[in-house]
Design a protein around this motif. Structure first.
Motif, PDB file in Angstrom:
ATOM      1  N   THR A 171     -42.424  75.206 -38.329  1.00 33.75           N
ATOM      2  CA  THR A 171     -42.031  75.538 -36.957  1.00 33.75           C
ATOM      3  C   THR A 171     -41.498  76.958 -36.890  1.00 33.75           C
ATOM      4  O   THR A 171     -41.301  77.619 -37.915  1.00 33.75           O
ATOM      5  CB  THR A 171     -40.949  74.574 -36.433  1.00 33.75           C
ATOM      6  N   GLU A 208     -41.508  74.386 -28.764  1.00 30.71           N
ATOM      7  CA  GLU A 208     -42.095  73.320 -29.550  1.00 30.71           C
ATOM      8  C   GLU A 208     -41.278  72.052 -29.302  1.00 30.71           C
ATOM      9  O   GLU A 208     -40.047  72.095 -29.313  1.00 30.71           O
ATOM     10  CB  GLU A 208     -42.083  73.676 -31.033  1.00 30.71           C
ATOM     11  N   ARG A 229     -45.784  67.319 -33.273  1.00 25.32           N
ATOM     12  CA  ARG A 229     -45.197  68.547 -32.733  1.00 25.32           C
ATOM     13  C   ARG A 229     -46.129  69.113 -31.673  1.00 25.32           C
ATOM     14  O   ARG A 229     -47.322  69.282 -31.909  1.00 25.32           O
ATOM     15  CB  ARG A 229     -44.985  69.573 -33.845  1.00 25.32           C
ATOM     16  N   THR A 231     -46.571  72.162 -28.482  1.00 22.24           N
ATOM     17  CA  THR A 231     -46.067  73.390 -27.865  1.00 22.24           C
ATOM     18  C   THR A 231     -46.372  73.349 -26.374  1.00 22.24           C
ATOM     19  O   THR A 231     -47.466  72.982 -25.959  1.00 22.24           O
ATOM     20  CB  THR A 231     -46.698  74.648 -28.486  1.00 22.24           C
TER      21      THR A 231
END
Length: 350
Positions: A171, A208, A229, A231
């Motif tokens: 990340t 994120e 995850r 975005t």
């Protein structure tokens, strides 16, 4: 809130300092404004610097042991290099830019049990005093609020929120810790999920959104942690059906068989992995690295500690969060402030 402290490092007759924050909660990535007020003591002194420092109450896990303490993560000098005469009053206004990853402490005015504080350091002729903590209130960015409200619309309930020392692998995380908001699943997902933890890592253009699910095992599915995850952009807040987007993310977590996956989509880029454990001392640079491998849909693995406040009730329909005891956060600030002063004395810091 105003705090006033006679500088112990200077002794009786030394200057005093008050820090006054402007009213209301702040947003991540915005600016904190206020004033530092100083009053000279019984003698004239040289003020080397006046520095503001953000600190957070953070938890860390190492094996079976869980520790907690204060971590300083943002610092700026707002004044210095002047003489403060005996009895002289001096006021310094300040504007302190805040990190985009600043944790959220409240939702719709209700505290989440996360403790952040502003500490004022006054350096006088080589002696420094870190002062008391002034509690800092942070409300979510519009995209963060939209995601959490979508969870509420899907029937998820708020359980707790805390800050974990460490780094989520892969990340853009810049702070030495990350925030976990733990949610309980509604009946329609309870057969597959025990809990879901949400982490926001904001940037100037978006953020994120890391989802970690504790999945129940079944005849055709593996249990254990799964991570996704995604975005999202700040400008998407008014354009997307967030309830549908979050529901899609959750279905991906439930349906995957395991791994740490990555998915590119209209409302997201998903990636999954496992977090490592922490075994060092608190402080910047001591963060654990949480490793994982890329793939293509949605999953991850991580552990969280208990909340610092006694927070209960649900994030239903309007994300109405109930808190047991409105002064819990302030009490924790006082307790860890005292503990930190003890650490300073022990370490001989400044």
């Amino acid at each position: 809130m105003v705090f006033k402290r006679l500088l112990g490092a200077i002794g009786v007759g030394g200057p005093s300092v008050d820090t006054v924050l402007d009213e209301g909660p702040v947003l991540p990535g915005a600016a904190l404004t206020g004033r530092v007020r100083m009053v000279g003591g019984t003698a004239s002194v040289e003020i080397e610097h006046v520095t503001l420092e953000l600190v957070a109450h953070v938890e860390a896990e190492g094996g079976d042991e869980e520790r907690e303490g204060l971590v300083a993560f943002h610092r700026a000098t707002v004044d210095g290099g002047f003489r403060l005469a005996d009895g002289e009053e001096r006021e310094v206004p300040f504007t302190l830019p805040l990190p985009w990853e600043l944790p959220v402490t409240e939702l719709h005015g209700q505290g989440l049990g996360v403790v952040l504080g502003l500490r004022t350091e006054l350096a006088v002729a080589g002696a420094k005093d870190k002062g008391d903590l002034d509690p800092l209130r942070v409300r979510p960015l519009p995209v963060q609020e939209a995601v959490l409200e979508a969870f509420g619309q899907l029937g998820y309930g708020f359980v707790s929120a805390d800050l974990e020392l460490g780094h989520i692998h892969g990340t853009s995380q810049s702070l030495p810790f990350y925030q976990e908001i733990e949610l309980s699943p509604p009946p329609q997902h309870a057969h597959a999920l025990q809990e879901v933890e949400v982490t926001f890592l904001a940037t100037p253009v978006g953020m994120e959104v890391v989802l970690e699910a504790d999945r129940r095992g079944g005849p055709f599915t593996a249990g254990g942690d799964a991570v996704s995850r995604f975005t999202v952009a700040h400008h998407d807040v008014e354009r997307l059906d967030w309830t549908a987007a979050v529901d899609s993310w959750l279905r991906g977590l439930i349906e995957r068989q395991g791994g740490y996956a990555e998915h590119a989509g209209h409302a997201g880029h998903a990636e999954h992995g496992a977090h490592g454990s922490y075994g060092g001392e608190f402080g910047p640079g001591a963060a654990a690295d949480h490793s994982g491998a890329g793939h293509g849909a949605s999953e991850h693995g991580r552990r969280s500690g208990p909340s610092t406040g006694a927070v209960v009730a649900g994030v239903a329909a309007g994300v109405a969060v109930g808190v047991v005891g409105g002064i819990v956060a302030a009490e924790v600030v006082d307790e860890i402030g005292d503990a930190f002063e003890g650490d300073d004395a022990e370490d001989g810091d400044d």
